[in-house]
Design a protein around this motif. Structure first.
Motif, PDB file in Angstrom:
ATOM      1  N   MET A   1       0.845  -1.208   0.000  1.00 40.83           N
ATOM      2  CA  MET A   1       0.000   0.000   0.000  1.00 40.83           C
ATOM      3  C   MET A   1       0.871   1.245   0.000  1.00 40.83           C
ATOM      4  SD  MET A   1      -3.406  -0.309   0.251  1.00 40.83           S
ATOM      5  CE  MET A   1      -3.992   1.014   1.314  1.00 40.83           C
ATOM      6  N   PRO A   2       0.600   2.152  -0.911  1.00 40.49           N
ATOM      7  CA  PRO A   2       1.389   3.379  -0.948  1.00 40.49           C
ATOM      8  C   PRO A   2       1.037   4.308   0.206  1.00 40.49           C
ATOM      9  CG  PRO A   2      -0.373   3.444  -2.582  1.00 40.49           C
ATOM     10  CD  PRO A   2      -0.427   2.084  -1.943  1.00 40.49           C
ATOM     11  N   GLY A   3       2.011   4.959   0.760  1.00 39.23           N
ATOM     12  CA  GLY A   3       1.754   5.968   1.781  1.00 39.23           C
ATOM     13  C   GLY A   3       1.634   7.311   1.096  1.00 39.23           C
ATOM     14  N   SER A   4       1.697   8.384   1.876  1.00 39.18           N
ATOM     15  CA  SER A   4       1.627   9.687   1.238  1.00 39.18           C
ATOM     16  C   SER A   4       2.951   9.930   0.521  1.00 39.18           C
ATOM     17  CB  SER A   4       1.347  10.781   2.261  1.00 39.18           C
ATOM     18  OG  SER A   4       2.510  11.035   3.007  1.00 39.18           O
ATOM     19  N   ILE A   5       2.867  10.671  -0.561  1.00 37.89           N
ATOM     20  CA  ILE A   5       4.032  10.833  -1.401  1.00 37.89           C
ATOM     21  C   ILE A   5       5.081  11.646  -0.662  1.00 37.89           C
ATOM     22  CG2 ILE A   5       3.588  12.993  -2.629  1.00 37.89           C
ATOM     23  CD1 ILE A   5       4.331   9.677  -4.343  1.00 37.89           C
ATOM     24  N   GLY A   6       6.307  11.429  -1.032  1.00 34.72           N
ATOM     25  CA  GLY A   6       7.389  12.029  -0.276  1.00 34.72           C
ATOM     26  C   GLY A   6       8.027  10.905   0.521  1.00 34.72           C
ATOM     27  N   GLU A   7       7.179  10.052   1.111  1.00 40.02           N
ATOM     28  CA  GLU A   7       7.706   8.873   1.786  1.00 40.02           C
ATOM     29  C   GLU A   7       7.872   7.738   0.784  1.00 40.02           C
ATOM     30  OE1 GLU A   7       4.616   7.760   4.470  1.00 40.02           O
ATOM     31  OE2 GLU A   7       4.316   9.816   5.131  1.00 40.02           O
ATOM     32  N   VAL A   8       7.160   7.884  -0.329  1.00 36.05           N
ATOM     33  CA  VAL A   8       7.105   6.768  -1.266  1.00 36.05           C
ATOM     34  C   VAL A   8       8.312   6.750  -2.186  1.00 36.05           C
ATOM     35  CG1 VAL A   8       5.832   5.807  -3.216  1.00 36.05           C
ATOM     36  CG2 VAL A   8       4.601   6.667  -1.238  1.00 36.05           C
ATOM     37  N   ASP A   9       8.953   5.625  -2.236  1.00 35.31           N
ATOM     38  CA  ASP A   9      10.020   5.398  -3.192  1.00 35.31           C
ATOM     39  C   ASP A   9       9.353   4.957  -4.493  1.00 35.31           C
ATOM     40  OD1 ASP A   9      12.988   3.255  -3.189  1.00 35.31           O
ATOM     41  OD2 ASP A   9      12.010   4.378  -4.778  1.00 35.31           O
ATOM     42  N   VAL A  10       9.508   5.780  -5.505  1.00 38.50           N
ATOM     43  CA  VAL A  10       8.811   5.514  -6.769  1.00 38.50           C
ATOM     44  C   VAL A  10       9.212   4.150  -7.336  1.00 38.50           C
ATOM     45  CG1 VAL A  10       8.549   6.301  -9.147  1.00 38.50           C
ATOM     46  CG2 VAL A  10       8.514   7.950  -7.271  1.00 38.50           C
ATOM     47  N   ALA A  51      -1.393   8.032  -5.379  1.00 37.17           N
ATOM     48  CA  ALA A  51      -0.159   8.474  -4.714  1.00 37.17           C
ATOM     49  C   ALA A  51       0.765   9.166  -5.715  1.00 37.17           C
ATOM     50  CB  ALA A  51       0.544   7.281  -4.064  1.00 37.17           C
ATOM     51  N   VAL A  52       0.824   8.620  -6.914  1.00 35.36           N
ATOM     52  CA  VAL A  52       1.653   9.237  -7.957  1.00 35.36           C
ATOM     53  C   VAL A  52       1.091  10.617  -8.315  1.00 35.36           C
ATOM     54  CG1 VAL A  52       2.318   9.071 -10.398  1.00 35.36           C
ATOM     55  CG2 VAL A  52       2.508   7.062  -8.920  1.00 35.36           C
ATOM     56  N   GLY A  53      -0.233  10.691  -8.463  1.00 35.73           N
ATOM     57  CA  GLY A  53      -0.863  11.958  -8.827  1.00 35.73           C
ATOM     58  C   GLY A  53      -0.649  13.032  -7.773  1.00 35.73           C
ATOM     59  N   GLU A  54      -0.734  12.616  -6.526  1.00 39.47           N
ATOM     60  CA  GLU A  54      -0.517  13.548  -5.426  1.00 39.47           C
ATOM     61  C   GLU A  54       0.927  14.057  -5.438  1.00 39.47           C
ATOM     62  OE1 GLU A  54      -1.489  11.863  -1.639  1.00 39.47           O
ATOM     63  OE2 GLU A  54      -1.063  13.718  -0.558  1.00 39.47           O
ATOM     64  N   GLY A  55       1.844  13.138  -5.687  1.00 44.11           N
ATOM     65  CA  GLY A  55       3.260  13.504  -5.751  1.00 44.11           C
ATOM     66  C   GLY A  55       3.546  14.438  -6.916  1.00 44.11           C
ATOM     67  N   MET A  56       2.970  14.124  -8.072  1.00 40.60           N
ATOM     68  CA  MET A  56       3.177  14.968  -9.257  1.00 40.60           C
ATOM     69  C   MET A  56       2.624  16.356  -9.012  1.00 40.60           C
ATOM     70  SD  MET A  56       4.680  13.638 -11.940  1.00 40.60           S
ATOM     71  CE  MET A  56       3.936  14.404 -13.335  1.00 40.60           C
ATOM     72  N   ALA A  57       1.408  16.412  -8.463  1.00 39.45           N
ATOM     73  CA  ALA A  57       0.780  17.706  -8.204  1.00 39.45           C
ATOM     74  C   ALA A  57       1.648  18.522  -7.246  1.00 39.45           C
ATOM     75  CB  ALA A  57      -0.616  17.508  -7.636  1.00 39.45           C
ATOM     76  N   GLY A  58       2.244  17.830  -6.275  1.00 38.81           N
ATOM     77  CA  GLY A  58       3.104  18.515  -5.312  1.00 38.81           C
ATOM     78  C   GLY A  58       4.300  19.197  -5.947  1.00 38.81           C
ATOM     79  N   ARG A 163      10.078  18.768 -14.224  1.00 38.40           N
ATOM     80  CA  ARG A 163      10.261  18.190 -12.887  1.00 38.40           C
ATOM     81  C   ARG A 163       9.749  16.757 -12.870  1.00 38.40           C
ATOM     82  NH1 ARG A 163       7.353  23.430 -10.086  1.00 38.40           N
ATOM     83  NH2 ARG A 163       8.849  24.974 -10.836  1.00 38.40           N
ATOM     84  N   THR A 164      10.456  15.903 -12.127  1.00 40.27           N
ATOM     85  CA  THR A 164      10.077  14.488 -12.089  1.00 40.27           C
ATOM     86  C   THR A 164      10.148  13.966 -10.663  1.00 40.27           C
ATOM     87  OG1 THR A 164      12.333  13.691 -12.456  1.00 40.27           O
ATOM     88  CG2 THR A 164      11.034  14.168 -14.410  1.00 40.27           C
ATOM     89  N   LEU A 165       9.400  12.895 -10.412  1.00 40.18           N
ATOM     90  CA  LEU A 165       9.417  12.303  -9.076  1.00 40.18           C
ATOM     91  C   LEU A 165      10.736  11.607  -8.797  1.00 40.18           C
ATOM     92  CD1 LEU A 165       5.801  10.851  -8.792  1.00 40.18           C
ATOM     93  CD2 LEU A 165       6.751  12.817  -7.598  1.00 40.18           C
TER      94      LEU A 165
END
Ligand SMILES: [Zn+2]
Length: 190
Positions: A1-10, A51-58, A163-165
């Motif tokens: 399960m993905p956590g909030s982005i920033g913690e997630v290793d893509v 999670a990816v979308g949240e990270g990208m938006a960030g 910019r990329t994750l």
């Protein structure tokens, strides 16, 4: 399960969903590689896609965009989840038989609108460039480009912030000098 982005290793997300393929692959560039990222396999999971979308938006919180656009099919889900978190519209560009891309009727673009273009993995950036051209043809302005993974080796340049994750460098080999070919590993087209 993905956590909030920033913690997630893509890369870990690709691994967990079986989207990081290891073996012997014929890339579209004609070169061979021991690894391939199959983003469709990752993004079929709504929670991971979120999670990816949240990270990208960030990555683009500092910019005001009217819409996010991605090249179909790979960029459709990514544009959608990114737009959701940016509070903007989500569009996609489709392939024309002649090799370019267009935005279909019904996907509204007003002249002067500002957009973010996204793609899953950028190697040459050709596909996202064609999506950008399709939106520009309707009078909109590209203000940034985003990707989950930059595989371009620093060569991708869109003339706007890019910019990329994450950034990944996979080895690729000339078919004439490929250790996997020499070892007799079966070649898979991707
Ligand atoms: Zn090979």
């Amino acid at each position: 399960m993905p956590g909030s982005i920033g913690e997630v290793d893509v890369l870990q997300m690709y691994r967990e969903t079986g989207a990081l393929l290891e073996g012997h692959f014929l890339l579209r560039s004609g070169r061979h590689s021991p690894m391939f990222l199959q983003s469709t396999t990752l993004l079929q999971h709504p929670l991971y896609a979120e999670a990816v979308g949240e990270g990208m938006a960030g990555l683009f919180e500092d910019l005001e965009v009217d819409f996010v656009i991605g090249p179909a099919m790979g960029g459709v889900v990514l544009a959608f989840v990114t737009a959701k978190h940016l509070g903007s519209r989500a569009l996609f560009a489709e392939k024309e038989p002649q090799g370019g891309m267009y935005v279909r009727e019904g996907l509204t673009i007003r002249p002067g609108e500002r957009f973010l273009a996204v793609e899953d993995v950028i190697t040459t950036g050709g596909s996202v460039q064609r999506a950008i051209a399709a939106a520009r043809a309707k009078g909109a302005e590209c203000i940034a480009v985003g990707a989950i993974v930059d595989r371009s080796g620093g060569r991708a340049d869109f003339g706007v912030p890019f910019r990329t994750l994450t950034t990944l460098e996979f080895p690729t080999y000339d078919p004439a000098d490929c250790p996997l070919c020499k070892a007799g590993v079966p070649l898979q087209e991707v």
